[in-house]
Design an enzyme around this catalytic site. Structure first.
Site, PDB file in Angstrom:
ATOM      1  N   TRP A 196       0.817  -1.217   0.000  1.00  0.00           N
ATOM      2  CA  TRP A 196       0.000   0.000   0.000  1.00  0.00           C
ATOM      3  C   TRP A 196       0.855   1.273   0.000  1.00  0.00           C
ATOM      4  CZ3 TRP A 196      -5.073  -0.327   3.429  1.00  0.00           C
ATOM      5  CH2 TRP A 196      -5.935  -1.289   2.860  1.00  0.00           C
ATOM      6  N   LYS A 197       2.159   1.130   0.216  1.00  0.00           N
ATOM      7  CA  LYS A 197       3.049   2.302   0.287  1.00  0.00           C
ATOM      8  C   LYS A 197       2.476   3.318   1.288  1.00  0.00           C
ATOM      9  CE  LYS A 197       4.557   1.160  -4.313  1.00  0.00           C
ATOM     10  NZ  LYS A 197       5.099   1.580  -5.596  1.00  0.00           N
TER      11      LYS A 197
ATOM     12  N   SER B 247       3.643  -2.375 -12.105  1.00  0.00           N
ATOM     13  CA  SER B 247       2.461  -2.205 -12.964  1.00  0.00           C
ATOM     14  C   SER B 247       1.706  -3.510 -13.231  1.00  0.00           C
ATOM     15  CB  SER B 247       2.843  -1.498 -14.270  1.00  0.00           C
ATOM     16  OG  SER B 247       3.337  -0.188 -13.989  1.00  0.00           O
TER      17      SER B 247
ATOM     18  N   GLU C 132      11.713  -6.081  -9.402  1.00  0.00           N
ATOM     19  CA  GLU C 132      10.915  -4.900  -9.702  1.00  0.00           C
ATOM     20  C   GLU C 132      11.736  -3.910 -10.520  1.00  0.00           C
ATOM     21  OE1 GLU C 132       7.439  -4.504  -6.825  1.00  0.00           O
ATOM     22  OE2 GLU C 132       9.074  -3.299  -6.044  1.00  0.00           O
TER      23      GLU C 132
ATOM     24  N   GLY D  82       1.560  -2.702  -6.277  1.00  0.00           N
ATOM     25  CA  GLY D  82       1.373  -1.421  -5.607  1.00  0.00           C
ATOM     26  C   GLY D  82      -0.027  -0.897  -5.830  1.00  0.00           C
ATOM     27  N   GLY D  83      -0.179  -0.028  -6.823  1.00  0.00           N
ATOM     28  CA  GLY D  83      -1.439   0.668  -7.060  1.00  0.00           C
ATOM     29  C   GLY D  83      -2.663  -0.231  -7.113  1.00  0.00           C
TER      30      GLY D  83
ATOM     31  N   HIS E 185      12.999  -1.976  -1.179  1.00  0.00           N
ATOM     32  CA  HIS E 185      12.171  -1.466  -2.292  1.00  0.00           C
ATOM     33  C   HIS E 185      12.911  -0.303  -2.942  1.00  0.00           C
ATOM     34  CE1 HIS E 185       8.939   0.427  -4.501  1.00  0.00           C
ATOM     35  NE2 HIS E 185       8.264  -0.696  -4.390  1.00  0.00           N
TER      36      HIS E 185
HETATM   37  P1  PGA Z   1       2.970  -0.647  -8.895  1.00  0.00           P
HETATM   38  O1  PGA Z   1       4.064  -0.771  -7.714  1.00  0.00           O
HETATM   39  O2  PGA Z   1       2.213  -1.966  -8.913  1.00  0.00           O
HETATM   40  O3  PGA Z   1       2.091   0.504  -8.478  1.00  0.00           O
HETATM   41  O4  PGA Z   1       3.713  -0.414 -10.140  1.00  0.00           O
HETATM   42  C1  PGA Z   1       4.753  -1.971  -7.510  1.00  0.00           C
HETATM   43  C2  PGA Z   1       5.679  -1.846  -6.337  1.00  0.00           C
HETATM   44  O5  PGA Z   1       6.283  -0.783  -6.141  1.00  0.00           O
HETATM   45  O6  PGA Z   1       5.838  -2.798  -5.561  1.00  0.00           O
END
Ligand code: PGA
Length: 244
Positions: free
Chosen positions: A11-12, A204, A163, A225-226, A93
């Protein structure tokens, strides 16, 4: 032992107590057949664990300090994450490496602390766009693996996430052959020390590309992430992994 399949959400610095309603939907809608992990901001860890109740969902931290405790204002010890109910912690990360200057040695020290606390360390590696353009991707990743994985790592207490920095949050992904090439290299590099380690792809990942990505050799899951912030976006990714 085959590598475990893992759908991990990062979720950052997003989400609040109200966002925990997404967890109800994830617990209710998730299929078995893979592990599912959400790594929220640290302040949400404990309320998230309480919200999950007996549900079959794992939670994790997004970073930890390398020391067990002490005078480190603003930092969080691995044992504190475990005490709050975490089973995993994301380490190294690219946003931590870029925003906080974390080096491979820092990541290895944090991973050692995570293992001491009984946590599974998700160690992230990945090349920048300039490194890919220069043709040095495999060398960069080999060096990150060499420097970021401590000797106490095993296939059970460690997960590796590939990543590519340029694919994170951009909507761009490597093509399947590029992902396959890097994952094969990582599997090969770790074949003696971590033979059954889970290898995640991150950058992504979304419902529309998940099935294709999970069909690639040596991809055992994703770090998302998103698309992990909303159950409606995340659950199709979980289903795609469970079906892979
Ligand atoms: P993202 O992020 O899916 O929004 O590209 C991936 C991540 O940073 O782990």
């Amino acid at each position: 032992m085959a590598p475990r399949k893992l759908a991990a959400g990062n979720w950052k610095m997003n989400g609040d107590l109200a966002a925990l309603s997404q967890i109800d939907a994830i617990v209710a809608g998730r299929e078995t057949g893979c592990d599912v992990l959400i790594c929220p901001p640290a302040v949400l860890l404990h309320p998230m664990v309480a919200r999950i109740g007996g549900g079959d969902l794992l939670v994790g931290g997004q970073d930890c300090h390398h020391a067990g405790s002490g005078a480190h204002t603003g930092d969080i010890a691995a044992a504190q994450l475990a005490d709050a109910g975490a089973s995993h912690v994301i380490l190294g990360h690219s946003e931590r490496r870029a925003d906080h200057g974390e080096t491979d040695a820092d990541v290895a020290a944090k991973a050692r602390a995570a293992h001491d606390a009984g946590l599974i360390a998700i160690i992230c590696v990945g090349e920048t766009e300039a490194e890919r353009d220069a043709g040095t991707t495999l060398d960069v990743i080999a060096a990150q693996l060499q420097g970021s994985i401590p000797d106490c790592a095993t296939s059970a207490n460690t997960v590796i996430a590939y990543e590519p920095v340029w694919a994170i949050g951009t909507g761009r992904t490597p093509d399947n052959a590029q992902i396959a090439e890097v994952h094969a290299m990582i599997r090969d590099a770790l074949s003696a020390t971590l033979p059954d380690v889970s290898l995640l792809y991150g950058g992504s990942v979304k419902a529309a590309n998940a099935t294709e990505i999970f069909a690639i050799d040596n991809v055992d899951g994703a770090l998302v992430g998103g698309a992990s912030l909303k159950a409606a976006d995340f659950l199709p990714i979980v289903s795609a992994l469970a079906a892979s």
